[in-house]
Design a protein around this motif. Structure first.
Motif, PDB file in Angstrom:
ATOM      1  N   VAL A  49       0.865  -1.170   0.000  1.00  0.00           N
ATOM      2  CA  VAL A  49       0.000   0.000   0.000  1.00  0.00           C
ATOM      3  C   VAL A  49       0.908   1.227   0.000  1.00  0.00           C
ATOM      4  CG1 VAL A  49      -1.802   1.280   1.196  1.00  0.00           C
ATOM      5  CG2 VAL A  49      -1.808  -1.215   1.251  1.00  0.00           C
ATOM      6  N   ALA A  50       1.008   1.873  -1.146  1.00  0.00           N
ATOM      7  CA  ALA A  50       1.821   3.088  -1.270  1.00  0.00           C
ATOM      8  C   ALA A  50       0.934   4.260  -0.882  1.00  0.00           C
ATOM      9  CB  ALA A  50       2.346   3.231  -2.693  1.00  0.00           C
ATOM     10  N   CYS A  51       0.983   4.606   0.383  1.00  0.00           N
ATOM     11  CA  CYS A  51       0.090   5.612   0.950  1.00  0.00           C
ATOM     12  C   CYS A  51       0.790   6.963   1.017  1.00  0.00           C
ATOM     13  CB  CYS A  51      -0.350   5.165   2.331  1.00  0.00           C
ATOM     14  SG  CYS A  51      -1.404   6.335   3.165  1.00  0.00           S
ATOM     15  N   GLY A  52       0.592   7.795   0.013  1.00  0.00           N
ATOM     16  CA  GLY A  52       1.176   9.124   0.002  1.00  0.00           C
ATOM     17  C   GLY A  52       2.618   9.165  -0.429  1.00  0.00           C
ATOM     18  N   GLU A  53       3.090   8.100  -1.066  1.00  0.00           N
ATOM     19  CA  GLU A  53       4.479   8.075  -1.522  1.00  0.00           C
ATOM     20  C   GLU A  53       4.652   8.951  -2.765  1.00  0.00           C
ATOM     21  OE1 GLU A  53       7.305   6.544  -0.135  1.00  0.00           O
ATOM     22  OE2 GLU A  53       5.843   6.565   1.480  1.00  0.00           O
ATOM     23  N   ARG A  54       5.901   9.305  -3.027  1.00  0.00           N
ATOM     24  CA  ARG A  54       6.188  10.075  -4.232  1.00  0.00           C
ATOM     25  C   ARG A  54       5.908   9.221  -5.454  1.00  0.00           C
ATOM     26  NH1 ARG A  54      10.264  10.858  -0.718  1.00  0.00           N
ATOM     27  NH2 ARG A  54      11.654   9.433  -1.805  1.00  0.00           N
ATOM     28  N   ALA A  55       5.452   9.857  -6.511  1.00  0.00           N
ATOM     29  CA  ALA A  55       5.065   9.134  -7.728  1.00  0.00           C
ATOM     30  C   ALA A  55       6.228   8.325  -8.291  1.00  0.00           C
ATOM     31  CB  ALA A  55       4.526  10.102  -8.771  1.00  0.00           C
ATOM     32  N   GLY A  56       7.447   8.846  -8.182  1.00  0.00           N
ATOM     33  CA  GLY A  56       8.610   8.138  -8.707  1.00  0.00           C
ATOM     34  C   GLY A  56       8.820   6.789  -8.043  1.00  0.00           C
ATOM     35  N   GLU A  57       8.618   6.720  -6.725  1.00  0.00           N
ATOM     36  CA  GLU A  57       8.769   5.459  -6.005  1.00  0.00           C
ATOM     37  C   GLU A  57       7.700   4.462  -6.417  1.00  0.00           C
ATOM     38  OE1 GLU A  57       9.039   5.775  -1.782  1.00  0.00           O
ATOM     39  OE2 GLU A  57      10.659   7.250  -1.866  1.00  0.00           O
ATOM     40  N   PRO A  91      -5.647  13.036  -3.822  1.00  0.00           N
ATOM     41  CA  PRO A  91      -6.360  13.635  -2.682  1.00  0.00           C
ATOM     42  C   PRO A  91      -6.027  12.938  -1.365  1.00  0.00           C
ATOM     43  CG  PRO A  91      -7.868  13.206  -4.497  1.00  0.00           C
ATOM     44  CD  PRO A  91      -6.562  12.585  -4.861  1.00  0.00           C
ATOM     45  N   VAL A  92      -5.977  13.726  -0.287  1.00  0.00           N
ATOM     46  CA  VAL A  92      -5.614  13.162   1.010  1.00  0.00           C
ATOM     47  C   VAL A  92      -6.637  12.147   1.513  1.00  0.00           C
ATOM     48  CG1 VAL A  92      -4.178  15.074   1.758  1.00  0.00           C
ATOM     49  CG2 VAL A  92      -6.607  15.154   2.214  1.00  0.00           C
ATOM     50  N   ALA A  93      -7.887  12.299   1.147  1.00  0.00           N
ATOM     51  CA  ALA A  93      -8.912  11.349   1.593  1.00  0.00           C
ATOM     52  C   ALA A  93      -8.658   9.953   1.024  1.00  0.00           C
ATOM     53  CB  ALA A  93     -10.295  11.837   1.193  1.00  0.00           C
ATOM     54  N   ALA A  94      -8.002   9.883  -0.120  1.00  0.00           N
ATOM     55  CA  ALA A  94      -7.713   8.584  -0.734  1.00  0.00           C
ATOM     56  C   ALA A  94      -6.675   7.805   0.058  1.00  0.00           C
ATOM     57  CB  ALA A  94      -7.242   8.787  -2.170  1.00  0.00           C
ATOM     58  N   ARG A  95      -5.831   8.493   0.827  1.00  0.00           N
ATOM     59  CA  ARG A  95      -4.800   7.791   1.600  1.00  0.00           C
ATOM     60  C   ARG A  95      -5.423   6.859   2.629  1.00  0.00           C
ATOM     61  NH1 ARG A  95      -0.546  12.726   2.484  1.00  0.00           N
ATOM     62  NH2 ARG A  95      -0.465  13.232   0.277  1.00  0.00           N
ATOM     63  N   GLU A  96      -6.422   7.359   3.320  1.00  0.00           N
ATOM     64  CA  GLU A  96      -7.068   6.517   4.321  1.00  0.00           C
ATOM     65  C   GLU A  96      -7.788   5.345   3.665  1.00  0.00           C
ATOM     66  OE1 GLU A  96      -9.196   7.021   8.548  1.00  0.00           O
ATOM     67  OE2 GLU A  96      -9.397   8.670   7.146  1.00  0.00           O
ATOM     68  N   ALA A 127      -0.931   9.577   8.620  1.00  0.00           N
ATOM     69  CA  ALA A 127      -1.242  10.437   9.771  1.00  0.00           C
ATOM     70  C   ALA A 127      -1.312  11.904   9.350  1.00  0.00           C
ATOM     71  CB  ALA A 127      -0.193  10.248  10.864  1.00  0.00           C
ATOM     72  N   GLN A 128      -0.433  12.326   8.455  1.00  0.00           N
ATOM     73  CA  GLN A 128      -0.481  13.697   7.951  1.00  0.00           C
ATOM     74  C   GLN A 128      -1.778  13.960   7.196  1.00  0.00           C
ATOM     75  OE1 GLN A 128       3.115  13.851   5.662  1.00  0.00           O
ATOM     76  NE2 GLN A 128       4.411  14.249   7.443  1.00  0.00           N
ATOM     77  N   ALA A 129      -2.222  12.954   6.452  1.00  0.00           N
ATOM     78  CA  ALA A 129      -3.495  13.098   5.735  1.00  0.00           C
ATOM     79  C   ALA A 129      -4.660  13.222   6.709  1.00  0.00           C
ATOM     80  CB  ALA A 129      -3.709  11.904   4.812  1.00  0.00           C
ATOM     81  N   MET A 130      -4.626  12.441   7.792  1.00  0.00           N
ATOM     82  CA  MET A 130      -5.677  12.556   8.804  1.00  0.00           C
ATOM     83  C   MET A 130      -5.667  13.944   9.436  1.00  0.00           C
ATOM     84  SD  MET A 130      -6.173   9.005  10.860  1.00  0.00           S
ATOM     85  CE  MET A 130      -4.538   8.312  10.871  1.00  0.00           C
ATOM     86  N   ARG A 131      -4.474  14.506   9.630  1.00  0.00           N
ATOM     87  CA  ARG A 131      -4.372  15.854  10.196  1.00  0.00           C
ATOM     88  C   ARG A 131      -4.986  16.877   9.252  1.00  0.00           C
ATOM     89  NH1 ARG A 131       1.426  18.063  11.824  1.00  0.00           N
ATOM     90  NH2 ARG A 131       1.762  17.687   9.616  1.00  0.00           N
ATOM     91  N   GLU A 132      -4.716  16.746   7.952  1.00  0.00           N
ATOM     92  CA  GLU A 132      -5.295  17.675   6.969  1.00  0.00           C
ATOM     93  C   GLU A 132      -6.806  17.573   6.928  1.00  0.00           C
ATOM     94  OE1 GLU A 132      -3.903  18.305   2.918  1.00  0.00           O
ATOM     95  OE2 GLU A 132      -1.965  17.501   3.574  1.00  0.00           O
ATOM     96  N   ILE A 133      -7.323  16.362   6.897  1.00  0.00           N
ATOM     97  CA  ILE A 133      -8.772  16.156   6.839  1.00  0.00           C
ATOM     98  C   ILE A 133      -9.428  16.695   8.106  1.00  0.00           C
ATOM     99  CG2 ILE A 133     -10.590  14.400   6.816  1.00  0.00           C
ATOM    100  CD1 ILE A 133      -8.691  12.712   5.037  1.00  0.00           C
TER     101      ILE A 133
END
Length: 184
Positions: A49-57, A91-96, A127-133
């Motif tokens: 699960v690549a959760c918020g990783e850089r596109a290159g990775e 979008p950050v909501a997609a991370r969760e 966790a950063q995405a949860m903070r933003e949401i």
């Protein structure tokens, strides 16, 4: 869980059906270590699960895994790997949702009597995405502006790991490994 990486198996063993974490700053090689675990561990299915990783990775993972020979089967590593992509530009909501999608798929294969390794990269970005949401929803912030429910949400995710005995006597497991980049 036999990883076939000597330093991990001897000094930091991972329990099948348990959880573990790879801590380190951004750019320290946590994703590289997870890819080594995906390649060499004794798991039937590997879910990345690549959760918020850089596109290159993420692109590197998608292009590298099909070309990599699986040491267990001799076929392509992609034959036993599921990749859920969610880059930092999404979008950050997609991370969760990506984290929970990966866990649900892992539990499905566990109920089939398979041993699954779920790699959550990165718990910190989730966790950063949860903070933003939480900020957008104008919830009362907790420590460092993270939501007050951060600990319980992350704990409930890691608690979904486990080893189960099925009705037919077979064993199935979900082992969850996450990466964490401490602040500062």
């Amino acid at each position: 869980l036999v990883t076939r990486i000597r330093i991990i198996d001897s000094m930091f063993p991972i329990v099948r059906g348990g959880t573990y974490c790879i801590p380190g700053p951004f750019g320290a090689g946590k994703t590289v270590l997870q890819h080594l675990l995906a390649k060499h561990c004794a798991a039937d299915i590997v879910i990345v699960v690549a959760c918020g990783e850089r596109a290159g990775e993420v692109v590197e993972t998608i292009t590298e895994f099909p070309k990599t020979k699986d040491p267990r089967t001799g076929g392509s590593l992609m034959d036993r790997t599921i990749i859920i992509c969610n880059t930092s530009s999404m979008p950050v909501a997609a991370r969760e949702s990506s984290v929970y999608t990966g866990t649900t798929i892992a539990e499905y294969y566990r109920q089939m009597g398979l041993h699954v390794l779920l790699l959550a990269d990165s718990t910190s970005r989730w966790a950063q995405a949860m903070r933003e949401i939480s900020g957008r929803l104008e919830e009362i912030p907790g420590e460092e502006a993270y939501p007050a429910y951060l600990e319980s949400r992350i704990a409930s995710f890691y608690e979904r790991a486990g080893l189960v005995e099925l009705y037919n006597g077979a064993l199935g497991s979900v082992t969850i490994g996450g990466t964490v980049s401490p602040a500062g």
